[in-house]
Write a protein that holds these residues in place. Structure first.
Motif, PDB file in Angstrom:
ATOM      1  N   ARG A 190       0.830  -1.198   0.000  1.00 29.19           N
ATOM      2  CA  ARG A 190       0.000   0.000   0.000  1.00 29.19           C
ATOM      3  C   ARG A 190       0.869   1.254   0.000  1.00 29.19           C
ATOM      4  O   ARG A 190       1.983   1.254   0.495  1.00 29.19           O
ATOM      5  CB  ARG A 190      -0.931  -0.002   1.216  1.00 29.19           C
ATOM      6  CG  ARG A 190      -1.959  -1.139   1.183  1.00 29.19           C
ATOM      7  CD  ARG A 190      -2.566  -1.387   2.557  1.00 29.19           C
ATOM      8  NE  ARG A 190      -3.652  -2.359   2.506  1.00 29.19           N
ATOM      9  CZ  ARG A 190      -3.485  -3.667   2.464  1.00 29.19           C
ATOM     10  NH1 ARG A 190      -2.250  -4.155   2.456  1.00 29.19           N
ATOM     11  NH2 ARG A 190      -4.509  -4.487   2.436  1.00 29.19           N
ATOM     12  N   THR A 191       0.348   2.327  -0.535  1.00 28.44           N
ATOM     13  CA  THR A 191       1.052   3.605  -0.613  1.00 28.44           C
ATOM     14  C   THR A 191       0.353   4.615   0.280  1.00 28.44           C
ATOM     15  O   THR A 191      -0.869   4.632   0.364  1.00 28.44           O
ATOM     16  CB  THR A 191       1.055   4.126  -2.065  1.00 28.44           C
ATOM     17  OG1 THR A 191       1.641   3.149  -2.915  1.00 28.44           O
ATOM     18  CG2 THR A 191       1.823   5.435  -2.165  1.00 28.44           C
ATOM     19  N   ARG A 192       1.119   5.428   0.963  1.00 26.86           N
ATOM     20  CA  ARG A 192       0.515   6.497   1.760  1.00 26.86           C
ATOM     21  C   ARG A 192      -0.010   7.573   0.820  1.00 26.86           C
ATOM     22  O   ARG A 192       0.741   8.156   0.051  1.00 26.86           O
ATOM     23  CB  ARG A 192       1.544   7.092   2.727  1.00 26.86           C
ATOM     24  CG  ARG A 192       1.918   6.167   3.878  1.00 26.86           C
ATOM     25  CD  ARG A 192       2.807   6.884   4.881  1.00 26.86           C
ATOM     26  NE  ARG A 192       3.113   6.026   5.997  1.00 26.86           N
ATOM     27  CZ  ARG A 192       2.355   5.891   7.080  1.00 26.86           C
ATOM     28  NH1 ARG A 192       1.224   6.571   7.160  1.00 26.86           N
ATOM     29  NH2 ARG A 192       2.714   5.103   8.062  1.00 26.86           N
ATOM     30  N   LEU A 193      -1.310   7.805   0.886  1.00 31.35           N
ATOM     31  CA  LEU A 193      -1.933   8.744  -0.039  1.00 31.35           C
ATOM     32  C   LEU A 193      -3.135   9.373   0.649  1.00 31.35           C
ATOM     33  O   LEU A 193      -4.019   8.659   1.138  1.00 31.35           O
ATOM     34  CB  LEU A 193      -2.367   8.009  -1.310  1.00 31.35           C
ATOM     35  CG  LEU A 193      -2.644   8.835  -2.560  1.00 31.35           C
ATOM     36  CD1 LEU A 193      -1.401   9.609  -2.970  1.00 31.35           C
ATOM     37  CD2 LEU A 193      -3.076   7.917  -3.696  1.00 31.35           C
ATOM     38  N   ARG A 194      -3.156  10.684   0.707  1.00 28.41           N
ATOM     39  CA  ARG A 194      -4.249  11.375   1.378  1.00 28.41           C
ATOM     40  C   ARG A 194      -5.568  11.138   0.639  1.00 28.41           C
ATOM     41  O   ARG A 194      -5.616  11.122  -0.581  1.00 28.41           O
ATOM     42  CB  ARG A 194      -3.943  12.881   1.442  1.00 28.41           C
ATOM     43  CG  ARG A 194      -4.913  13.675   2.317  1.00 28.41           C
ATOM     44  CD  ARG A 194      -4.543  15.144   2.292  1.00 28.41           C
ATOM     45  NE  ARG A 194      -4.678  15.698   0.952  1.00 28.41           N
ATOM     46  CZ  ARG A 194      -4.294  16.911   0.606  1.00 28.41           C
ATOM     47  NH1 ARG A 194      -3.718  17.709   1.497  1.00 28.41           N
ATOM     48  NH2 ARG A 194      -4.460  17.343  -0.632  1.00 28.41           N
ATOM     49  N   ASP A 195      -6.641  10.957   1.410  1.00 31.07           N
ATOM     50  CA  ASP A 195      -7.993  10.748   0.868  1.00 31.07           C
ATOM     51  C   ASP A 195      -8.107   9.481   0.029  1.00 31.07           C
ATOM     52  O   ASP A 195      -8.961   9.390  -0.859  1.00 31.07           O
ATOM     53  CB  ASP A 195      -8.450  11.953   0.035  1.00 31.07           C
ATOM     54  CG  ASP A 195      -8.487  13.245   0.851  1.00 31.07           C
ATOM     55  OD1 ASP A 195      -8.757  13.153   2.068  1.00 31.07           O
ATOM     56  OD2 ASP A 195      -8.243  14.312   0.276  1.00 31.07           O
ATOM     57  N   ALA A 196      -7.245   8.505   0.285  1.00 31.70           N
ATOM     58  CA  ALA A 196      -7.317   7.243  -0.450  1.00 31.70           C
ATOM     59  C   ALA A 196      -7.072   6.081   0.506  1.00 31.70           C
ATOM     60  O   ALA A 196      -6.356   6.216   1.496  1.00 31.70           O
ATOM     61  CB  ALA A 196      -6.299   7.220  -1.580  1.00 31.70           C
ATOM     62  N   ARG A 197      -7.684   4.952   0.198  1.00 32.87           N
ATOM     63  CA  ARG A 197      -7.487   3.728   0.972  1.00 32.87           C
ATOM     64  C   ARG A 197      -7.114   2.609   0.006  1.00 32.87           C
ATOM     65  O   ARG A 197      -7.671   2.509  -1.075  1.00 32.87           O
ATOM     66  CB  ARG A 197      -8.750   3.355   1.736  1.00 32.87           C
ATOM     67  CG  ARG A 197      -9.173   4.416   2.735  1.00 32.87           C
ATOM     68  CD  ARG A 197     -10.213   3.871   3.672  1.00 32.87           C
ATOM     69  NE  ARG A 197     -10.655   4.893   4.613  1.00 32.87           N
ATOM     70  CZ  ARG A 197     -11.196   4.615   5.791  1.00 32.87           C
ATOM     71  NH1 ARG A 197     -11.362   3.360   6.168  1.00 32.87           N
ATOM     72  NH2 ARG A 197     -11.586   5.585   6.591  1.00 32.87           N
ATOM     73  N   PHE A 198      -6.157   1.781   0.445  1.00 34.89           N
ATOM     74  CA  PHE A 198      -5.669   0.701  -0.394  1.00 34.89           C
ATOM     75  C   PHE A 198      -6.200  -0.635   0.110  1.00 34.89           C
ATOM     76  O   PHE A 198      -6.219  -0.903   1.314  1.00 34.89           O
ATOM     77  CB  PHE A 198      -4.139   0.684  -0.410  1.00 34.89           C
ATOM     78  CG  PHE A 198      -3.541   1.744  -1.293  1.00 34.89           C
ATOM     79  CD1 PHE A 198      -3.048   1.433  -2.552  1.00 34.89           C
ATOM     80  CD2 PHE A 198      -3.493   3.062  -0.876  1.00 34.89           C
ATOM     81  CE1 PHE A 198      -2.518   2.405  -3.370  1.00 34.89           C
ATOM     82  CE2 PHE A 198      -2.960   4.052  -1.677  1.00 34.89           C
ATOM     83  CZ  PHE A 198      -2.468   3.723  -2.931  1.00 34.89           C
ATOM     84  N   TYR A 199      -6.641  -1.470  -0.832  1.00 37.32           N
ATOM     85  CA  TYR A 199      -7.181  -2.783  -0.510  1.00 37.32           C
ATOM     86  C   TYR A 199      -6.580  -3.807  -1.463  1.00 37.32           C
ATOM     87  O   TYR A 199      -6.195  -3.480  -2.590  1.00 37.32           O
ATOM     88  CB  TYR A 199      -8.706  -2.803  -0.654  1.00 37.32           C
ATOM     89  CG  TYR A 199      -9.425  -1.804   0.228  1.00 37.32           C
ATOM     90  CD1 TYR A 199      -9.862  -2.166   1.491  1.00 37.32           C
ATOM     91  CD2 TYR A 199      -9.636  -0.501  -0.216  1.00 37.32           C
ATOM     92  CE1 TYR A 199     -10.512  -1.247   2.303  1.00 37.32           C
ATOM     93  CE2 TYR A 199     -10.278   0.425   0.584  1.00 37.32           C
ATOM     94  CZ  TYR A 199     -10.717   0.041   1.842  1.00 37.32           C
ATOM     95  OH  TYR A 199     -11.344   0.961   2.647  1.00 37.32           O
ATOM     96  N   HIS A 200      -6.524  -5.046  -0.990  1.00 34.82           N
ATOM     97  CA  HIS A 200      -6.080  -6.140  -1.852  1.00 34.82           C
ATOM     98  C   HIS A 200      -7.217  -7.136  -1.977  1.00 34.82           C
ATOM     99  O   HIS A 200      -7.786  -7.575  -0.975  1.00 34.82           O
ATOM    100  CB  HIS A 200      -4.849  -6.834  -1.268  1.00 34.82           C
ATOM    101  CG  HIS A 200      -4.440  -8.063  -2.038  1.00 34.82           C
ATOM    102  ND1 HIS A 200      -3.965  -7.999  -3.325  1.00 34.82           N
ATOM    103  CD2 HIS A 200      -4.462  -9.379  -1.696  1.00 34.82           C
ATOM    104  CE1 HIS A 200      -3.702  -9.223  -3.756  1.00 34.82           C
ATOM    105  NE2 HIS A 200      -4.002 -10.085  -2.784  1.00 34.82           N
ATOM    106  N   MET A 201      -7.581  -7.486  -3.215  1.00 33.59           N
ATOM    107  CA  MET A 201      -8.646  -8.446  -3.470  1.00 33.59           C
ATOM    108  C   MET A 201      -8.061  -9.644  -4.209  1.00 33.59           C
ATOM    109  O   MET A 201      -7.593  -9.512  -5.345  1.00 33.59           O
ATOM    110  CB  MET A 201      -9.760  -7.808  -4.304  1.00 33.59           C
ATOM    111  CG  MET A 201     -10.529  -6.701  -3.590  1.00 33.59           C
ATOM    112  SD  MET A 201     -11.497  -7.299  -2.192  1.00 33.59           S
ATOM    113  CE  MET A 201     -12.700  -8.331  -3.011  1.00 33.59           C
ATOM    114  N   ASN A 202      -8.070 -10.803  -3.550  1.00 39.88           N
ATOM    115  CA  ASN A 202      -7.493 -12.008  -4.133  1.00 39.88           C
ATOM    116  C   ASN A 202      -8.552 -12.753  -4.955  1.00 39.88           C
ATOM    117  O   ASN A 202      -8.903 -13.895  -4.677  1.00 39.88           O
ATOM    118  CB  ASN A 202      -6.946 -12.905  -3.018  1.00 39.88           C
ATOM    119  CG  ASN A 202      -6.174 -14.084  -3.574  1.00 39.88           C
ATOM    120  OD1 ASN A 202      -5.628 -14.017  -4.682  1.00 39.88           O
ATOM    121  ND2 ASN A 202      -6.126 -15.183  -2.823  1.00 39.88           N
TER     122      ASN A 202
END
Length: 338
Positions: free
Chosen positions: A97-109
């Motif tokens: 995941r990357t630090r990014l304002r106003d964003a959320r990181f997810y992983h979908m397998n």
């Protein structure tokens, strides 16, 4: 009502306020309104892509906004799980995941269906995004969202109930085949399967979908959505929810109908003069459990008046039970294998 002016609860409040003040309300047709929101989301995604300097893949609510889908009015409640108004970015691998304002990181397998609503902006398809949200949304919200994807005059590429069925079937097989290193099917797959049997594919607004589900939860027979009816004077009208055998029409009137009261009165008079029983439902009728109970009772009274059949509406049947009943009728082993 043809559902061409979809509004969230906040939009309807704003519409009513402007009408009371004597100001012209914002009554853009649904497609234009959704295209406006889509353009705003595309601009957000292009901006964040320029900040990270590489391609991103968007999912969840972001993917739906990128493709012009009307979202559930309960969106803010999912801020802690799938980001709400934050951008939903899919990471290629877990813990990347990357630090990014106003964003959320997810992983979908899971296998992803990827589309490009604009060159350089990539996201998952509307059906794939719908499935990603299945584990978080309630069954009623998931069905309503699915009916929104199936509406006419949508911005995204049209989809069918078959498309939902094919995708969920693939997800059900993942666990059985141990594909992608999985030991079980993805979470939310059982809820998604239940939702599919409740989809109807001929709704024209989210409010119609919610109203139809509410009537079914109250034990009333299922109406036909958006049925064209020929009146005595030859006029053709389309009823939101039509109980054909009983001769009853149930219609949802949103705030935009406040600017066409005279037209609506004449239309209703023609419908009733042609022998139909007309039941009007507004946002107030759907606002609270007590209001919904009284609304369902009014529809039940109209049906009883026409057919002589009494429908008790005090008990609410869980949608899960309604879906399971339909699934068992289609596949007797549903309860054992789901």
């Amino acid at each position: 009502m043809d559902g061409s002016a979809y509004r969230s609860a906040r939009d309807e409040d704003e519409c009513e306020r402007r009408l009371l003040e004597g100001s012209p309300p914002n009554l853009l047709p649904m497609r234009m309104r959704l295209m406006e929101l889509q353009a705003h989301e595309i601009a957000r995604c292009i901006n964040v892509r320029s900040r990270v300097g590489h391609d991103l893949l968007f999912g969840g609510f972001t993917a739906l906004r990128l493709q012009g889908v009307p979202l559930p009015r309960t969106l803010p409640r999912y801020g802690d799980t799938v980001g709400g108004d934050d951008l939903c970015v899919l990471a290629p691998r877990r813990n990347t995941r990357t630090r990014l304002r106003d964003a959320r990181f997810y992983h979908m397998n899971i296998p992803l269906q990827i589309v490009e609503p604009m060159p350089g902006v990539r996201c998952v398809s509307v059906v794939c995004a719908w499935f990603m949200l299945a584990r978080f949304l309630s069954l009623e919200e998931l069905v309503t969202l699915g009916d929104c994807l199936l509406m006419r005059r949508v911005v995204h590429d049209p989809v069918t109930i078959k498309d939902f069925d094919v995708f969920v079937t693939r997800m059900e097989k993942l666990g059985k085949l141990h594909a992608l290193g999985r030991k079980r099917a993805p979470r939310g797959v059982k809820k998604a399967r239940r939702a599919i049997v409740l989809l109807r594919g001929n709704m024209e607004s989210p409010q119609e979908a919610r109203l139809s589900l509410e009537l079914r939860k109250r034990g009333l027979p299922e109406p036909v959505a958006n049925l064209s009816i020929i009146l005595d004077d030859g006029t053709v009208v389309r009823g939101d929810l039509v109980f054909v055998d009983a001769g009853v029409i149930c219609e949802y009137d949103g705030a935009h109908h406040l600017c066409q009261l005279e037209h609506d009165r004449m239309r209703r008079a023609k419908i009733e003069c042609s022998g139909w029983r007309y039941v009007q439902v507004t946002r107030v009728d759907m606002a609270t459990p007590d209001a919904r109970a009284w609304m369902a009772r009014r529809v039940a009274y109209a049906l009883e008046e026409r057919t002589g059949v009494r429908y008790p509406t005090d008990d609410v049947i869980p949608l899960e039970s309604i879906a399971d009943r339909e699934l068992r009728a289609m596949s007797p082993g549903w309860g054992r294998v789901a």
